[in-house]
Design a protein around this motif. Structure first.
Motif, short mmCIF file in Angstrom:
data_model
loop_
_atom_site.label_atom_id
_atom_site.label_comp_id
_atom_site.label_asym_id
_atom_site.label_seq_id
_atom_site.Cartn_x
_atom_site.Cartn_y
_atom_site.Cartn_z
N ASP A 131 0.85 -1.18 0.00
CA ASP A 131 0.00 0.00 0.00
C ASP A 131 0.89 1.25 0.00
O ASP A 131 1.83 1.33 0.80
N ALA A 132 0.61 2.18 -0.90
CA ALA A 132 1.49 3.35 -1.04
C ALA A 132 1.44 4.26 0.18
O ALA A 132 2.40 4.98 0.46
N GLN A 133 0.33 4.25 0.92
CA GLN A 133 0.19 5.13 2.08
C GLN A 133 0.76 4.47 3.34
O GLN A 133 1.60 5.05 4.03
N THR A 134 0.28 3.26 3.64
CA THR A 134 0.66 2.62 4.91
C THR A 134 1.93 1.79 4.78
O THR A 134 2.54 1.42 5.79
N LEU A 135 2.32 1.47 3.53
CA LEU A 135 3.45 0.59 3.22
C LEU A 135 3.21 -0.85 3.68
O LEU A 135 4.15 -1.65 3.72
N ASP A 136 1.96 -1.17 4.04
CA ASP A 136 1.64 -2.58 4.36
C ASP A 136 1.76 -3.41 3.09
O ASP A 136 1.33 -3.00 2.01
N TRP A 137 2.31 -4.62 3.24
CA TRP A 137 2.39 -5.53 2.11
C TRP A 137 1.00 -6.06 1.79
O TRP A 137 0.20 -6.32 2.69
N ARG A 138 0.74 -6.24 0.50
CA ARG A 138 -0.53 -6.80 0.05
C ARG A 138 -0.30 -8.26 -0.33
O ARG A 138 0.52 -8.55 -1.19
#
Length: 244
Positions: A131-138
């Motif tokens: 995710d570009a905002q949270t940097l969580d991996w998808r």
């Protein structure tokens, strides 16, 4: 042992992301073979924050030369060596030779394209994405949704406006020279070009590129995702984890 020459062929030198025999300058490439290195070693473990990337890893004695230029080595093991095609080259044919403790393997001729785009996989099925905002991996348990901004990663995407330098990680964002010729396909349907927010070097890495992209409202569930640069497509079969 030391006596045996490293064994590999032109056909066993592949794009690390796509797994295809398609290389460009500034591409993460892998040589598969036998007797390549006496031990397994990783640059991430040996020199995690190197300002200048090593051309050999401790205990391996392994170097790779492309047209006589020492390449950065990211990983070495008896069966696989990951190196970076130096970014200074242009499209054409180059010679590649792997040497282990002074014993040369065969010199093979390898074609380079201007663009040989691969997307880095998370596993065999999923594209590496966050995710570009949270940097969580998808991934399987953490899907993206239509409208989300995501970041994809890959290699072999070609020249950037601020030229990459051999053995030096990218210090900043810099767009692809072919930025206007980048497309994204979801299950074969082209996404709007204005949804591509950035395509270029991934700062702090060498030979890894990133594409920042807003998923269109019509994004289907778990679409196959491919990018194209000047009409050259990334590998087929990778899916993006999306739950509409």
């Amino acid at each position: 042992g030391e006596r045996w020459a490293p064994a590999y062929s032109q056909a066993s030198i592949l794009n690390l992301a796509s797994g295809l025999p398609e290389l460009a300058p500034n591409t993460l490439a892998v040589i598969y073979g036998q007797d390549l290195s006496p031990i397994a070693a990783s640059r991430i473990e040996a020199a995690p924050n190197a300002a200048i990337l090593p051309t050999t890893l401790p205990g391996t004695g392994v170097t790779v030369k492309v047209n006589g230029i020492l390449a950065a080595i990211e990983y070495a093991s008896p069966q696989a060596v990951v190196f970076i095609v130096p970014p200074e080259f242009v499209a054409g044919t180059v010679s590649v030779v792997l040497t282990r403790n002074g014993v040369n393997g065969p010199t093979v001729r390898v074609p380079l394209q201007d663009h040989a785009p691969g997307l880095l996989p998370l596993e065999s099925t999923w594209a590496l994405a966050r995710d570009a905002q949270t940097l969580d991996w998808r991934h399987a348990d953490s899907p993206a949704a239509p409208g989300d901004e995501i970041v994809l990663y890959g290699t072999g995407w070609g020249q950037t406006l601020r030229r990459a330098v051999n053995l030096q990680p990218a210090s900043q964002r810099t767009e692809l020279r072919a930025r206007e010729a980048v497309s994204v396909y979801l299950d074969g349907a082209e996404a709007p070009r204005d949804h591509i927010l950035y395509a270029g070097a991934s700062p702090g890495t060498a030979a890894i590129y990133e594409l920042r992209f807003r998923l269109p409202a019509w994004t289907p569930a778990d679409p196959e995702i491919r990018i194209a640069i000047n009409g050259r497509l990334s590998q087929e079969g990778l899916r993006l984890r999306v739950d509409p």
